[in-house]
Design a protein around this motif. Structure first.
Motif, PDB file in Angstrom:
ATOM      1  N   GLU A   1      -6.189   5.972  10.685  1.00  0.00           N
ATOM      2  CA  GLU A   1      -4.884   5.386  11.020  1.00  0.00           C
ATOM      3  C   GLU A   1      -3.881   5.465   9.876  1.00  0.00           C
ATOM      4  O   GLU A   1      -2.683   5.559  10.103  1.00  0.00           O
ATOM      5  N   TYR A   2      -4.395   5.409   8.632  1.00  0.00           N
ATOM      6  CA  TYR A   2      -3.524   5.384   7.456  1.00  0.00           C
ATOM      7  C   TYR A   2      -4.013   6.424   6.455  1.00  0.00           C
ATOM      8  O   TYR A   2      -5.189   6.470   6.112  1.00  0.00           O
ATOM      9  N   LEU A   3      -3.084   7.246   5.992  1.00  0.00           N
ATOM     10  CA  LEU A   3      -3.393   8.292   5.019  1.00  0.00           C
ATOM     11  C   LEU A   3      -2.597   8.045   3.757  1.00  0.00           C
ATOM     12  O   LEU A   3      -1.460   7.570   3.813  1.00  0.00           O
ATOM     13  N   GLY A   4      -3.189   8.421   2.653  1.00  0.00           N
ATOM     14  CA  GLY A   4      -2.475   8.305   1.392  1.00  0.00           C
ATOM     15  C   GLY A   4      -3.015   9.273   0.378  1.00  0.00           C
ATOM     16  O   GLY A   4      -4.036   9.935   0.582  1.00  0.00           O
ATOM     17  N   ASN A   5      -2.305   9.361  -0.716  1.00  0.00           N
ATOM     18  CA  ASN A   5      -2.746  10.177  -1.840  1.00  0.00           C
ATOM     19  C   ASN A   5      -2.215   9.562  -3.126  1.00  0.00           C
ATOM     20  O   ASN A   5      -1.267   8.779  -3.119  1.00  0.00           O
ATOM     21  N   CYS A   6      -2.871   9.903  -4.212  1.00  0.00           N
ATOM     22  CA  CYS A   6      -2.406   9.500  -5.537  1.00  0.00           C
ATOM     23  C   CYS A   6      -2.926  10.527  -6.535  1.00  0.00           C
ATOM     24  O   CYS A   6      -3.730  11.387  -6.193  1.00  0.00           O
ATOM     25  N   GLN A   7      -2.470  10.435  -7.748  1.00  0.00           N
ATOM     26  CA  GLN A   7      -2.903  11.347  -8.798  1.00  0.00           C
ATOM     27  C   GLN A   7      -4.096  10.750  -9.532  1.00  0.00           C
ATOM     28  O   GLN A   7      -4.245   9.527  -9.605  1.00  0.00           O
ATOM     29  N   TYR A   8      -4.905  11.608 -10.105  1.00  0.00           N
ATOM     30  CA  TYR A   8      -6.087  11.141 -10.816  1.00  0.00           C
ATOM     31  C   TYR A   8      -5.722  10.241 -12.003  1.00  0.00           C
ATOM     32  O   TYR A   8      -6.466   9.334 -12.347  1.00  0.00           O
ATOM     33  N   ARG A   9      -4.554  10.450 -12.591  1.00  0.00           N
ATOM     34  CA  ARG A   9      -4.131   9.620 -13.728  1.00  0.00           C
ATOM     35  C   ARG A   9      -3.276   8.431 -13.307  1.00  0.00           C
ATOM     36  O   ARG A   9      -3.033   7.543 -14.104  1.00  0.00           O
ATOM     37  N   GLY A  50      -6.590  -5.083   4.363  1.00  0.00           N
ATOM     38  CA  GLY A  50      -6.124  -5.124   5.746  1.00  0.00           C
ATOM     39  C   GLY A  50      -4.843  -4.334   5.938  1.00  0.00           C
ATOM     40  O   GLY A  50      -3.758  -4.912   6.052  1.00  0.00           O
ATOM     41  N   PHE A  51      -4.959  -3.015   5.978  1.00  0.00           N
ATOM     42  CA  PHE A  51      -3.770  -2.168   6.111  1.00  0.00           C
ATOM     43  C   PHE A  51      -3.010  -2.462   7.405  1.00  0.00           C
ATOM     44  O   PHE A  51      -1.792  -2.379   7.437  1.00  0.00           O
ATOM     45  N   LYS A  52      -3.710  -2.786   8.449  1.00  0.00           N
ATOM     46  CA  LYS A  52      -3.041  -3.079   9.727  1.00  0.00           C
ATOM     47  C   LYS A  52      -2.035  -4.214   9.553  1.00  0.00           C
ATOM     48  O   LYS A  52      -0.914  -4.146  10.040  1.00  0.00           O
ATOM     49  N   ASP A  53      -2.416  -5.244   8.803  1.00  0.00           N
ATOM     50  CA  ASP A  53      -1.499  -6.360   8.548  1.00  0.00           C
ATOM     51  C   ASP A  53      -0.344  -5.946   7.636  1.00  0.00           C
ATOM     52  O   ASP A  53       0.800  -6.341   7.851  1.00  0.00           O
ATOM     53  N   ILE A  54      -0.643  -5.150   6.626  1.00  0.00           N
ATOM     54  CA  ILE A  54       0.402  -4.681   5.705  1.00  0.00           C
ATOM     55  C   ILE A  54       1.448  -3.864   6.464  1.00  0.00           C
ATOM     56  O   ILE A  54       2.645  -4.038   6.280  1.00  0.00           O
ATOM     57  N   PHE A  55       0.972  -2.983   7.345  1.00  0.00           N
ATOM     58  CA  PHE A  55       1.894  -2.090   8.046  1.00  0.00           C
ATOM     59  C   PHE A  55       2.591  -2.747   9.234  1.00  0.00           C
ATOM     60  O   PHE A  55       3.411  -2.108   9.886  1.00  0.00           O
ATOM     61  N   LYS A  56       2.320  -4.009   9.451  1.00  0.00           N
ATOM     62  CA  LYS A  56       3.164  -4.773  10.378  1.00  0.00           C
ATOM     63  C   LYS A  56       4.492  -5.101   9.696  1.00  0.00           C
ATOM     64  O   LYS A  56       5.502  -5.309  10.353  1.00  0.00           O
ATOM     65  N   LEU A  57       4.475  -5.131   8.356  1.00  0.00           N
ATOM     66  CA  LEU A  57       5.663  -5.491   7.581  1.00  0.00           C
ATOM     67  C   LEU A  57       6.340  -4.292   6.909  1.00  0.00           C
ATOM     68  O   LEU A  57       7.532  -4.334   6.635  1.00  0.00           O
TER      69      LEU A  57
END
Length: 187
Positions: free
Chosen positions: A73-81, A91-98
């Motif tokens: 449902e939720y995708l992300g990326n970041c750098q190793y550093r 709880g990403f579902k709750d975060i993405f309500k906002l």
């Protein structure tokens, strides 16, 4: 598990990632390395790994766009550093309500616009070509470009983000639409 955060790396990690199933190291530019440095490499599946010298971590964005597991449902990326840190049971579902997107803490720079900062480190003509591409092909975004790039003072020094999978895919499609037209323009 409804979320996946890919950690872009082009070097062997000499430190620990957060110990949870949210994070997956992804070697970017793997087509250029004979020895694997991560189990997951961007030269598998639908791959643009050979473009890494030109688009850097962008090969990872494209790999995620085209090869992520179904049902996430939720995708992300970041750098190793520059990692984004979340607990496995966040709880990403709750975060993405906002919110629509989670990004790293920006740097506010009142004396420097994004354009000025880019011009200090890169060829500003490339940015101008991209602006023209956006204006011509994505006119619904040109006001945002003017506000964020030409006049904005909020700088993000990391490619980290998490968003709904549909939004992630649309973001990558837009970015690569611009990049593709850029290369058509400059040859």
């Amino acid at each position: 598990q409804d979320a996946k955060i890919y950690v872009f790396t082009h070097k062997k990690l000499n430190y620990e990632l957060p110990n949870n199933k949210l994070y997956e190291p992804l070697e970017v530019g793997a087509a250029l390395h004979s020895e694997p440095i991560a189990e997951l490499r961007d030269n598998t599946g639908i791959s643009f790994s050979h473009l890494n010298p030109m688009i850097a971590e962008g090969t990872g964005l494209l790999w995620i766009r085209n090869n992520h597991p179904e049902g996430i449902e939720y995708l992300g990326n970041c750098q190793y550093r520059r990692q984004l840190h979340f607990k496995e049971n966040t709880g990403f579902k709750d975060i993405f309500k906002l919110y629509d997107v989670i990004m790293p803490q920006p740097i506010y720079s009142p004396g420097v616009t994004v354009r000025t900062q880019y011009a200090n480190c890169h060829r500003v003509e490339d940015l101008d070509i991209c602006r023209d591409i956006v204006a011509l092909n994505y006119p619904e975004y040109i006001d945002s470009w003017n506000s964020v790039i030409d006049n904005g003072h909020i700088l993000f020094y990391s490619t980290g983000n998490i968003m709904r999978t549909k939004d992630y895919e649309e973001m990558v499609d837009f970015v690569y639409g611009v990049i593709e037209k850029y290369y058509q323009t400059i040859g």
